[in-house]
Design a protein around this motif. Structure first.
Motif, PDB file in Angstrom:
ATOM      1  N   GLY A 402     -25.209 -25.384 -13.087  1.00  0.00           N
ATOM      2  CA  GLY A 402     -26.591 -24.948 -13.115  1.00  0.00           C
ATOM      3  C   GLY A 402     -26.765 -23.446 -13.059  1.00  0.00           C
ATOM      4  O   GLY A 402     -27.854 -22.948 -12.803  1.00  0.00           O
ATOM      5  N   SER A 403     -25.697 -22.695 -13.285  1.00  0.00           N
ATOM      6  CA  SER A 403     -25.811 -21.238 -13.155  1.00  0.00           C
ATOM      7  C   SER A 403     -25.122 -20.471 -14.284  1.00  0.00           C
ATOM      8  O   SER A 403     -24.829 -19.294 -14.153  1.00  0.00           O
ATOM      9  CB  SER A 403     -25.211 -20.787 -11.812  1.00  0.00           C
ATOM     10  OG  SER A 403     -23.855 -21.161 -11.708  1.00  0.00           O
ATOM     11  N   THR A 404     -24.870 -21.157 -15.395  1.00  0.00           N
ATOM     12  CA  THR A 404     -24.284 -20.489 -16.555  1.00  0.00           C
ATOM     13  C   THR A 404     -25.210 -20.671 -17.748  1.00  0.00           C
ATOM     14  O   THR A 404     -25.669 -21.773 -18.025  1.00  0.00           O
ATOM     15  CB  THR A 404     -22.912 -21.083 -16.900  1.00  0.00           C
ATOM     16  OG1 THR A 404     -22.019 -20.842 -15.818  1.00  0.00           O
ATOM     17  CG2 THR A 404     -22.328 -20.428 -18.140  1.00  0.00           C
ATOM     18  N   THR A 405     -25.497 -19.602 -18.459  1.00  0.00           N
ATOM     19  CA  THR A 405     -26.215 -19.684 -19.711  1.00  0.00           C
ATOM     20  C   THR A 405     -25.434 -18.868 -20.733  1.00  0.00           C
ATOM     21  O   THR A 405     -24.514 -18.120 -20.392  1.00  0.00           O
ATOM     22  CB  THR A 405     -27.648 -19.110 -19.598  1.00  0.00           C
ATOM     23  OG1 THR A 405     -27.573 -17.684 -19.521  1.00  0.00           O
ATOM     24  CG2 THR A 405     -28.370 -19.645 -18.373  1.00  0.00           C
ATOM     25  N   LYS A 406     -25.830 -18.997 -21.985  1.00  0.00           N
ATOM     26  CA  LYS A 406     -25.097 -18.298 -23.044  1.00  0.00           C
ATOM     27  C   LYS A 406     -25.121 -16.787 -22.849  1.00  0.00           C
ATOM     28  O   LYS A 406     -24.232 -16.081 -23.318  1.00  0.00           O
ATOM     29  CB  LYS A 406     -25.672 -18.665 -24.410  1.00  0.00           C
ATOM     30  CG  LYS A 406     -27.131 -18.263 -24.608  1.00  0.00           C
ATOM     31  CD  LYS A 406     -27.643 -18.721 -25.956  1.00  0.00           C
ATOM     32  CE  LYS A 406     -29.103 -18.334 -26.169  1.00  0.00           C
ATOM     33  NZ  LYS A 406     -29.611 -18.794 -27.475  1.00  0.00           N
ATOM     34  N   GLU A 407     -26.151 -16.279 -22.148  1.00  0.00           N
ATOM     35  CA  GLU A 407     -26.248 -14.829 -21.935  1.00  0.00           C
ATOM     36  C   GLU A 407     -25.226 -14.317 -20.928  1.00  0.00           C
ATOM     37  O   GLU A 407     -25.022 -13.107 -20.815  1.00  0.00           O
ATOM     38  CB  GLU A 407     -27.660 -14.479 -21.464  1.00  0.00           C
ATOM     39  CG  GLU A 407     -28.703 -14.744 -22.545  1.00  0.00           C
ATOM     40  CD  GLU A 407     -30.104 -14.772 -21.967  1.00  0.00           C
ATOM     41  OE1 GLU A 407     -30.947 -14.050 -22.519  1.00  0.00           O
ATOM     42  OE2 GLU A 407     -30.341 -15.489 -20.997  1.00  0.00           O
TER      43      GLU A 407
END
Length: 531
Positions: A402-407
């Motif tokens: 819940g704490s990784t995005t593509k950015e």
């Protein structure tokens, strides 16, 4: 039900809004607080990653696991390592399939936060091999009696020379209630905060008001080890606890550990505004992050008269780093090979109490009242009406913590750009960096990201107070060992020079004024529709 695996990053759903482009500014940059998020368990919040040959988190039972991590983080000038904890197994998911109503299998097979050790045990070893690294520890207010717990905190702060912070949680797992509350049920969300407020006040009194700062005198002439006139009972009588005291420990280096809090429900914000020095705010919606920070600062300043600079706000992310963008993407694609969506749904059910197995795979979830992490559910649904949330998107998002995005997948320069944009947009004071692979993620952060952040002037190159306390290094101010004077509970400290009678008279006045003020604040917030 068996869930579809994620085969490629293009299938991955990220529940976040685009990060605004970083604006050039002439304002001096603030130094961020940088923490590492660890877990007391062999598994972690990336269920299934134990299957990767690169992940060594199963070595959590070895003391070297913890000491090597502490040395790595101090090399990277991290302010602290924050050790998360949950007291029992996440077993709400697919509970209807069992006669007992709770299901252990998804957490056990995916390695989700189980098995685990008691989180404070490795801290003294970590402190022995470091000089400046702080230790933020999660302790629940339902795990043990406050009298016993105060001694635990005091012991840790003494042995680390003042490097302990207490992350105060009220517990949200139904399974915790079954184990510790005579079979449960878990108290209602707001009632848990009422009990937590009382619990924390007892610990304040035991650590700050039992022994005067100079009570241990080593007086050979009078043959007094400690002066009995400088030790007093607290005589707490409340709704949940009766604790006469005094504390069994002498005053600790920080007076009281650094106060950490997570949770941005209305009750959580109020608790943070009065108590917290560091607040963990969750979510990837920058508008919600900004609002949570603004709400807590408003309450802290306008209702409790605090200096807004005395509350630091952090959010958690998991950066996936490479020397090139392609290398970082390859690492992320490899992580996706091992995700366990059953474990992810067990984690989400543990956080919220919501069993996703009751929904179809692509069914949109509307607002559901939760007795777990209420702010998490609110931010996904009620506070974010434009976001389409399904069982699939929640499972996939939770599968990578819940704490990784593509950015946050890219080169140090790319990730640093995003971090700076987030700080400028929201007012964050820093980040909790979590790991996808242990210790690879942390090594990449120390070797790749931290030098880039130091070059930009937002990460410290040396500790502000070498050999200082946790509080001194968070505030960046030598001598700020104790709670700041504007902290609502600073006056509970029994300082040198006050007799027992004088201090008790001051305490009576303080307690009366605090209780009246708190009742007035509650009334005002209800009238304003904010509580």
């Amino acid at each position: 039900m068996t869930c579809t695996a994620i085969n490629h990053s293009t299938d991955f759903h990220t529940m976040t809004e685009p990060t605004p482009k970083r604006q050039q500014t002439t304002k001096p940059k603030k130094t961020w607080i940088i923490n590492a998020f660890e877990n007391a368990a062999s598994g972690h919040q990336f269920p299934g990653q134990w299957k990767s040959p690169e992940d060594q988190s199963k070595n959590y039972k070895d003391l070297e696991y913890w000491t090597s991590l502490a040395q790595l983080l101090e090399k990277g000038k991290f302010h602290s390592v924050f050790i998360g904890d949950a007291l029992t197994i996440y077993d709400d998911y697919r509970g209807s399939e069992t006669e007992s109503g709770h299901n252990l299998a998804p957490a056990l097979t995916s390695g989700l936060n189980v098995p685990k050790n008691e989180p404070s045990a490795p801290v003294t070893a970590m402190a022995a091999v470091t000089k400046n690294l702080g230790f933020g520890l999660t302790f629940s207010t339902i795990s043990e009696h406050p009298y016993h717990f105060a001694r635990r905190l005091a012991t840790l702060d003494h042995l680390t020379k003042g490097r302990i912070g207490w992350n105060i949680v009220s517990s949200y797992l139904n399974s915790t209630a079954r184990q510790l509350l005579n079979g449960g049920p878990l108290p209602e969300h707001d009632e848990r905060y009422i009990k937590t407020e009382e619990y924390v006040q007892i610990v304040y009194k035991l650590l700050l008001s039992s022994w005067r700062d100079d009570a241990v005198v080593y007086d050979l002439k009078r043959e007094f080890f400690a002066d009995p006139d400088l030790v007093r009972e607290i005589n707490h009588v409340g709704k949940y606890f009766n604790v006469p005291g005094p504390a069994i420990n002498e005053p600790i280096p920080q007076g009281f550990p650094l106060v950490i809090q997570a949770g941005t429900s209305s009750k959580g914000k109020l608790f943070a505004a009065e108590n917290a020095e560091v607040v963990f705010v969750g979510g990837r919606n920058l508008k919600i992050l900004k609002k949570s920070i603004a709400d807590i600062k408003y309450l802290a300043v306008e209702k409790f008269g605090r200096d807004p600079n005395h509350i630091k706000f952090l959010t958690q992310i998991t950066p996936i780093l490479g020397k090139t963008h392609e290398e970082a993407q390859e690492k992320f694609d490899d992580i996706l090979k091992y995700v366990d969506l059953e474990g992810a749904q067990a984690l989400f059910a543990g956080w919220t109490g919501i069993d996703l197995s009751e929904y179809e795979w692509d069914e949109e979830l509307k607002y559901v009242k939760s007795n777990g992490m209420r702010s998490l559910v609110d931010n996904l649904t009620k506070n974010n009406p434009d976001l389409k949330v399904t069982r699939r998107s929640l499972a996939q998002d939770t599968a990578i913590g819940g704490s990784t995005t593509k950015e946050f997948i890219g080169t140090p320069q790319e990730v640093a750009d995003t971090l700076e944009a987030w700080v400028e947009e929201t007012g964050l004071d820093g980040f909790n960096f979590a790991y996808a692979r242990w210790p690879g993620t942390f090594k990449d952060i120390v070797e790749l990201l931290i030098p880039e952040l130091q070059k930009r002037g937002v990460a410290q190159t040396e500790y502000s107070v070498n050999g200082g306390t946790f509080r001194e290094n968070v505030y960046g101010l030598k001598g700020q060992t104790y709670l700041p004077k504007d902290h609502p509970f600073y006056k509970l400290r029994w300082s040198n020079g006050l007799s027992k009678d004088e201090f008790e008279q001051e305490l009576k006045i303080f307690q009366k004024e605090r209780d009246e003020k708190y009742e007035r604040i509650i009334k005002e917030l209800k009238e304003e529709g904010k509580l």
